[in-house]
Scaffold this active site. Structure first.
Site, PDB file in Angstrom:
ATOM      1  N   GLN A  63       0.828  -1.199   0.000  1.00 10.87           N
ATOM      2  CA  GLN A  63       0.000   0.000   0.000  1.00 10.87           C
ATOM      3  C   GLN A  63       0.863   1.249   0.000  1.00 10.87           C
ATOM      4  OE1 GLN A  63      -1.151   0.841   4.508  1.00 10.87           O
ATOM      5  NE2 GLN A  63      -1.584  -1.308   4.005  1.00 10.87           N
ATOM      6  N   HIS A 115       4.717   0.286   0.797  1.00 11.03           N
ATOM      7  CA  HIS A 115       5.188  -0.440   1.971  1.00 11.03           C
ATOM      8  C   HIS A 115       4.225  -1.562   2.322  1.00 11.03           C
ATOM      9  CE1 HIS A 115       2.505   2.704   3.590  1.00 11.03           C
ATOM     10  NE2 HIS A 115       2.241   1.863   4.580  1.00 11.03           N
ATOM     11  N   HIS A 175       0.089   5.855   0.774  1.00  7.17           N
ATOM     12  CA  HIS A 175      -0.897   6.835   1.226  1.00  7.17           C
ATOM     13  C   HIS A 175      -0.795   8.097   0.375  1.00  7.17           C
ATOM     14  CE1 HIS A 175      -1.447   4.136   4.530  1.00  7.17           C
ATOM     15  NE2 HIS A 175      -0.206   4.298   4.936  1.00  7.17           N
ATOM     16  N   GLU A 202       3.034   8.740   8.251  1.00  2.09           N
ATOM     17  CA  GLU A 202       3.037   7.942   9.478  1.00  2.09           C
ATOM     18  C   GLU A 202       4.446   7.499   9.838  1.00  2.09           C
ATOM     19  OE1 GLU A 202       0.242   4.965   8.266  1.00  2.09           O
ATOM     20  OE2 GLU A 202       1.777   3.636   7.457  1.00  2.09           O
ATOM     21  N   ARG A 251      -4.338   0.537  -1.865  1.00  2.00           N
ATOM     22  CA  ARG A 251      -3.774  -0.819  -1.868  1.00  2.00           C
ATOM     23  C   ARG A 251      -3.591  -1.329  -3.292  1.00  2.00           C
ATOM     24  NH1 ARG A 251      -7.993  -0.544   1.700  1.00  2.00           N
ATOM     25  NH2 ARG A 251      -7.433  -0.634   3.916  1.00  2.00           N
TER      26      ARG A 251
END
Length: 397
Positions: A105, A260, A107, A132, A279
């Protein structure tokens, strides 16, 4: 209203990849003595995301932290955060425990997140980006980013099944990370039969090797190939991604677009307050390969932050404006003064005991697995940690 630190009751996500059995990390952390050992324990959420907000008791009633922030934004967040982010807690803290790999996935950045939320709110519930940081609580394996040209050249020699897929328009002796990644993703959209052919051929060849001679990703491939359809491009991407093995206290920062996948282990994860995930493979959930083609950043090397084991305090600096995480690893008693303007702060005790002091003679004790949100209305406070304590704090820098 007389404000004090808010003890949080935090929801658990039981995703299929979570840990099961007597050794599951999360139920032991939160002090359960008996639980369904067949139930997967995947994530503990600490924050105010509307999907699963933490709850707290205030003036004799229970309320969601998101509800309280909307009712008392200035008292809980303070003007500094209100002016920058509005009446929402900017960050979300989690404990994540993986028994098997999560999806491959990435972001979206802030602009793309707003666009995806507008067009597909059922798949992208937030109009915010999701940078994150993942901080290892135990030995933790993950795949982050695409390998360097030197690594890819070696991988394409070792796995001719993958080389055959990309050799048509990519020179395998001078591999380009982004072109190879996007070529495979494109094939998964336009020619999944070619992905399946390569996976089948690789699967057949690896089965002829002895178990002891298989490399880590080869063992993972054989395991995952029994679970996912052989048209799943993630089965091939795992060979091209950087394999990281983090030890407790080490961290990796994941900015927008970084491909990642977490493989196994337990982490504390802090992110902007968003649940937007794009994803591409290794998941039964919604896959959006076309969007991943648009957002993928394949050129950045993994941003790993190492924590010196002898250092009682590690501050994890990242480019994210929404959060800054600090880890306390206290062999002796340790005291932290939280200066005016820093609050609110979230405190999470991973192991041991802590004490929050504020005002004239007020204090609140915390122990293993407990979480407190210290509102801006307190203006300043003091944190005390007992010997043997490991704790995390999060605030908006």
């Amino acid at each position: 209203m007389k404000w004090r630190p808010l003890r949080l009751k935090n929801p658990v996500m039981h995703y299929e990849w979570g840990q099961r059995g007597k050794g599951a990390f999360i139920p032991r952390l939160i002090g359960l003595h008996d639980w369904d050992e067949n139930l997967p324990w995947a994530e503990l959420w600490m924050g105010a995301h509307p999907k699963a907000p933490s709850r707290t008791e205030i003036e004799g009633r229970e309320a969601g932290l998101d509800e309280l922030i909307h009712s008392f934004p200035e008292e809980l967040l303070g003007n500094r955060i209100l002016n920058k982010f509005g009446a929402e807690l900017p960050f979300l803290l989690k404990v994540l425990t993986a028994a098997e790999p999560l999806s491959i996935q990435a972001h979206p950045d802030a602009q793309r997140a707003r666009e995806l939320h507008r067009l597909q709110p059922e798949h992208y519930p937030d109009a915010r980006h999701k940078p994150e940081i993942a901080i290892a609580l135990e030995n933790f394996e993950c795949l982050v980013g695409i390998g360097s040209p030197e690594i890819l050249e070696n991988k394409l020699r070792k796995y001719p099944e993958i080389r055959k897929l990309v050799a048509e328009d990519i020179d395998p002796t001078r591999p380009d990370s982004e072109r190879i990644f996007k070529k495979l993703i494109s094939l998964s959209i336009d020619a999944p039969d070619r992905i399946e052919e390569a996976v089948n051929a690789l699967h057949k060849r690896l089965l002829t090797k002895s178990r002891d001679s298989l490399e880590r990703m080869e063992k993972l491939f054989l395991s995952l190939s029994t679970k996912y359809d052989h048209t799943d491009v993630g089965l091939l991407l795992i060979f091209l991604m950087n394999h990281l093995a983090l030890t407790p206290g080490d961290a990796v920062y994941l900015g927008p677009g970084i491909p990642h996948a977490y493989i196994s282990g337990a982490i504390v994860e802090c992110m902007a307050n968003s649940d937007n995930v794009v994803r591409a493979g290794l998941t039964p959930k919604h896959k959006d390969a076309r969007t991943l083609l648009l957002i993928a950043d394949c050129s950045s090397a993994p941003s790993v932050i190492h924590s010196a084991s002898e250092n009682p305090v590690t501050v994890y600096e990242t480019p994210a404006p929404e959060f800054r995480v600090t880890r306390y690893n206290c062999r002796e008693e340790y005291t932290v003064h939280i200066a005016p303007g820093t609050l609110p702060v979230m405190i999470f005790i991973l192991e041991g005991k802590g004490l929050i002091r504020w005002g004239p003679g007020n204090s609140e004790k915390l122990t293993t697995g407990e979480v407190a949100f210290i509102p801006a209305a307190l203006q300043s406070c003091q944190l005390g940690f007992y010997p043997g304590t490991i704790a995390f704090s999060v605030h908006v820098p």
